[in-house]
Write a protein that holds these residues in place. Structure first.
Motif, mmCIF file in Angstrom:
data_model
loop_
_atom_site.group_PDB
_atom_site.id
_atom_site.type_symbol
_atom_site.label_atom_id
_atom_site.label_comp_id
_atom_site.label_asym_id
_atom_site.label_seq_id
_atom_site.Cartn_x
_atom_site.Cartn_y
_atom_site.Cartn_z
ATOM 1 N N ALA A 198 0.842 -1.207 0.000
ATOM 2 C CA ALA A 198 0.000 0.000 0.000
ATOM 3 C C ALA A 198 0.872 1.249 0.000
ATOM 4 C CB ALA A 198 -0.931 -0.007 1.215
ATOM 5 N N PRO A 203 1.907 6.937 -5.239
ATOM 6 C CA PRO A 203 2.873 7.651 -6.087
ATOM 7 C C PRO A 203 3.759 8.603 -5.285
ATOM 8 C CG PRO A 203 0.675 7.731 -7.059
ATOM 9 C CD PRO A 203 0.522 7.105 -5.705
ATOM 10 N N GLN A 218 -1.574 8.490 1.985
ATOM 11 C CA GLN A 218 -2.678 7.565 1.726
ATOM 12 C C GLN A 218 -2.227 6.126 1.876
ATOM 13 O OE1 GLN A 218 -4.383 9.074 -2.075
ATOM 14 N NE2 GLN A 218 -6.148 9.496 -0.765
ATOM 15 N N LEU A 222 -3.502 3.499 4.772
ATOM 16 C CA LEU A 222 -4.042 2.181 4.413
ATOM 17 C C LEU A 222 -3.334 1.071 5.183
ATOM 18 C CD1 LEU A 222 -4.567 2.084 0.562
ATOM 19 C CD2 LEU A 222 -6.168 1.274 2.291
ATOM 20 N N MET A 225 -4.574 1.008 8.634
ATOM 21 C CA MET A 225 -5.937 0.471 8.719
ATOM 22 C C MET A 225 -5.909 -1.061 8.697
ATOM 23 S SD MET A 225 -7.765 3.246 6.143
ATOM 24 C CE MET A 225 -9.449 2.629 6.121
ATOM 25 N N PHE A 255 -19.976 5.959 -1.575
ATOM 26 C CA PHE A 255 -18.762 5.296 -1.111
ATOM 27 C C PHE A 255 -18.024 6.100 -0.049
ATOM 28 C CE2 PHE A 255 -19.535 3.421 -5.307
ATOM 29 C CZ PHE A 255 -19.685 2.099 -4.896
ATOM 30 N N ARG A 266 -10.552 5.010 9.385
ATOM 31 C CA ARG A 266 -10.000 6.164 8.666
ATOM 32 C C ARG A 266 -9.317 7.125 9.628
ATOM 33 N NH1 ARG A 266 -12.666 7.545 3.212
ATOM 34 N NH2 ARG A 266 -13.906 5.691 2.815
ATOM 35 N N ARG B 196 -11.849 -1.118 -0.383
ATOM 36 C CA ARG B 196 -12.425 -0.005 -1.150
ATOM 37 C C ARG B 196 -11.525 1.221 -1.077
ATOM 38 N NH1 ARG B 196 -17.549 -2.046 0.865
ATOM 39 N NH2 ARG B 196 -17.555 -0.597 2.606
ATOM 40 N N GLN B 197 -10.989 1.470 0.117
ATOM 41 C CA GLN B 197 -10.113 2.622 0.285
ATOM 42 C C GLN B 197 -8.875 2.490 -0.603
ATOM 43 O OE1 GLN B 197 -10.984 5.242 2.099
ATOM 44 N NE2 GLN B 197 -9.108 6.299 1.483
ATOM 45 N N ALA B 198 -8.358 1.262 -0.735
ATOM 46 C CA ALA B 198 -7.186 1.031 -1.596
ATOM 47 C C ALA B 198 -7.513 1.417 -3.039
ATOM 48 C CB ALA B 198 -6.751 -0.427 -1.508
ATOM 49 N N MET B 200 -9.966 3.510 -4.082
ATOM 50 C CA MET B 200 -10.264 4.938 -4.208
ATOM 51 C C MET B 200 -9.027 5.805 -3.985
ATOM 52 S SD MET B 200 -14.162 5.200 -2.694
ATOM 53 C CE MET B 200 -13.797 4.608 -1.057
ATOM 54 N N SER B 201 -7.995 5.232 -3.309
ATOM 55 C CA SER B 201 -6.739 5.971 -3.113
ATOM 56 C C SER B 201 -5.854 5.952 -4.352
ATOM 57 C CB SER B 201 -5.939 5.365 -1.946
ATOM 58 O OG SER B 201 -6.605 5.560 -0.728
ATOM 59 N N PRO B 203 -4.754 7.013 -7.717
ATOM 60 C CA PRO B 203 -5.090 8.185 -8.535
ATOM 61 C C PRO B 203 -5.781 7.798 -9.847
ATOM 62 C CG PRO B 203 -2.826 8.325 -7.741
ATOM 63 C CD PRO B 203 -3.324 6.968 -7.364
ATOM 64 N N LEU B 282 -16.206 -2.153 -5.836
ATOM 65 C CA LEU B 282 -16.802 -1.210 -4.877
ATOM 66 C C LEU B 282 -18.283 -1.514 -4.665
ATOM 67 C CD1 LEU B 282 -15.304 2.229 -6.079
ATOM 68 C CD2 LEU B 282 -14.462 0.748 -4.256
#
Lengths: 380, 380
Positions: A198, A203, A218, A222, A225, A255, A266, B196-198, B200-201, B203, B282
């Motif tokens: 993760a 990037p 981010q 992750l 989490m 979402f 989060r 889901r967070q992965a 949406m994170s 880019p 998702l």
């Protein structure tokens, strides 16, 4: 601040392994100079026989107890350390240092590389649990302590505690080893693999070169989490959040954050990135994954030279380091006729039970320390 | 191709809910037209009484058995479906369709929105397990089947199977419900939250608008890796990988793939992104998280109108859907005096046990179907 607090504390710093005496690491690489951030609580007695080393877990630091000036939250194990507490500062001198590779004052990938005058980033050498312990031993030598009354820790701290007994067998009277393992299993490695992935997929990570720029927030959030899910239990998450939706009046099928548990995770991720360095997370989790005390697969053989006594504590709902791993260690210690007390604490809090208000754990530790103290007087 | 294969199969398509008769979804939104990709195996008998609906899991599709022309790998439950197998195509007519919201031929977020002539992306409405079942019922009506002999599925497929019995109580003779739950717990939701967070994170996700561009491969691969850890067990991972390093001669302390389990998880992630759409991931995981069969927290109340019989199978090492959740369902069914057979299969394979060669599971199912068949003849 409660009356059993150690009060206001300050972090101290010890620097060693200066050129040309760099420390030789487990990997064969060298590192120096090395700074360890550390704190102490209580008083070292005259013959320096009452020192206990507290080892922290993956996301911990040197600030184990008391308050930094102006802070509202105490150190990470304040419930266990203080006058009259499990680690009683009226009797003992407690030391806690940030591990090397860390990011809370000790030398790590975010520190300045003296050769380049820039942060090490991925030029920082690989470190292992052994290296963490070697550095801690240097601090103990610096403090003039010839033998530790005890070494104690949970999770990664427990791994350091065990490693201390193997690496410096004459140096430890007792080890208090909580919620840990003697080697990472495939599942434990897998959870870290995903966390590291993760971070490296973000990037902003930029192959580790993000200091002074946008950080891989981010990715690190992750990773945290994922970690948090493994630190809690099915039951503790259920009791804390159940299936509760965040705002009953605003159940939107989108979402964004719909469930309480989502909001909690989060928050954990977001607050973690404020205080932790992503490269340190990579280095320290890899140290955990490589940790393997067995010799050619035989755990008992690892303890042949060990001289300390052991208190082992495991928690029934800990699925990160399940109790069977503690039992394997008990068996290996008993094969070597080592004095070991093993207690499986019935808890619903999962792995994090060792960090949480826990009357049972506190009494186990204080009783055990009293016993060891009595035995050491009887022996002398 | 073994002699018990259903042989070469072709996916078929059924389109319904055309304007102005769009399907009203659980959320109140409408969707149409809707296409379901489906496959059938075996022959529907004259009075159309031998049909069994197979419901797939999160990452499954309509291709449950046999081979697509030119493929080397059969459908996802080929070990269970075929002549002489658990779901015996000499006796039964099997139907399996891709869920709505999916990405393997059925209408989902990657489908063209007739209003915009572009992929729906996040304009696709929220779908639930109920909506999946409603769409399946439309296919059954289209095939002229008045009553299903059985509905069967594992994991999310098991949730659909249970939902069938509640939603269409007169329509199901028996439900075979494997490795599942009647509602997601906080821990189960948490694992999906991170997945889901992965996505949406990443880019490349670009708020869902990535069709025809770079897709959020890294995020989706991460989500799949997290999922895979939950599908296996501590023991099965240990047996499969242990702590094996990928190349013994090349143990480098770097952050590339060092452990076998790391290589495996990365492969799982990378191959998944070739066949799955991130937005579908998702939508479908959210459908799972919102699934809650209880009425005001009372599970027994959900089954008051149910008329079908049940075979429930759970696996001892399944930590994604632990056996206690199956037992809760057994209890709730028994409170309603419903005929339920519950078997806890001793397996080390974790949640994925239902997909893996499993002689025990196959016999349980074939024996159960024989019993139901005998009882249905006795009754008539």
């Amino acid at each position: 601040m409660d009356k059993n607090s150690v009060g206001i504390v300050e972090t101290q710093y010890f620097t060693f392994a200066k050129s040309p005496n760099e420390m030789v690491l487990d990997s064969g690489d060298t590192l120096g100079p090395i700074t360890l951030a550390y704190e102490t609580y209580g008083e070292l007695n005259e013959n320096k026989s009452n020192a206990i080393y507290i080892c922290h877990a993956l996301s911990g630091d040197a600030h184990a107890a008391g308050y930094h000036q102006g802070d509202k939250k105490p150190g990470w194990w304040d419930i266990m350390i203080g006058p009259g507490k499990a680690f009683d500062t009226n009797k003992f001198f407690l030391i806690c240092s940030n591990v090397i590779g860390g990011c809370s004052g000790s030398t790590g990938p975010s520190s300045i590389n003296p050769k380049t005058k820039k942060p090490y980033a991925l030029d920082f050498p690989a470190i292992t649990i052994k290296d963490m312990v070697t550095a801690q031993k240097r601090l103990i030598d610096h403090l003039g302590i010839k033998k530790l009354f005890a070494v104690a820790g949970g999770s990664m701290g427990g791994q350091q505690a065990v490693k201390w007994t193997v690496q410096y067998p004459d140096f430890i009277r007792a080890a208090i080893v909580i919620a840990t393992t003697t080697r990472h299993t495939a599942q434990q490695i897998a959870l870290h693999v995903v966390g590291r992935q993760a971070i490296m997929s973000d990037p902003a990570w930029n192959n580790g070169n993000y200091y002074g720029k946008k950080t891989p927030e981010q990715g690190l959030a992750l990773a945290r989490m994922i970690g948090h899910i493994s630190y809690m239990s099915d039951q503790s998450m259920g009791e804390k959040f159940g299936r509760k939706l965040r705002k009953k009046e605003n159940v939107s099928y989108n979402f964004s954050t719909n469930f309480e548990v989502e909001s909690y995770l989060r928050h954990q991720g977001d607050s973690f990135v404020q205080r932790f360095d992503a490269n340190s997370y990579l280095y320290i989790t890899r140290a955990l994954d490589y940790f393997d005390l067995t010799k050619d697969g035989k755990l008992a053989d690892a303890f042949t030279n060990v001289k300390s006594k052991f208190l082992l504590i495991a928690f029934t709902s800990d699925w990160l380091y399940p109790t069977y791993q503690a039992k394997e260690m008990v068996k290996a210690l008993k094969i070597n006729d080592i004095d070991v007390s093993y207690i499986e604490v019935d808890s619903s809090y999962g792995h994090d039970a060792f960090l949480i208000e826990n009357e049972g754990q506190a009494r186990l530790i204080s009783n055990y320390l009293n016993r060891i103290q009595k035995e050491s007087i009887d022996e002398s």
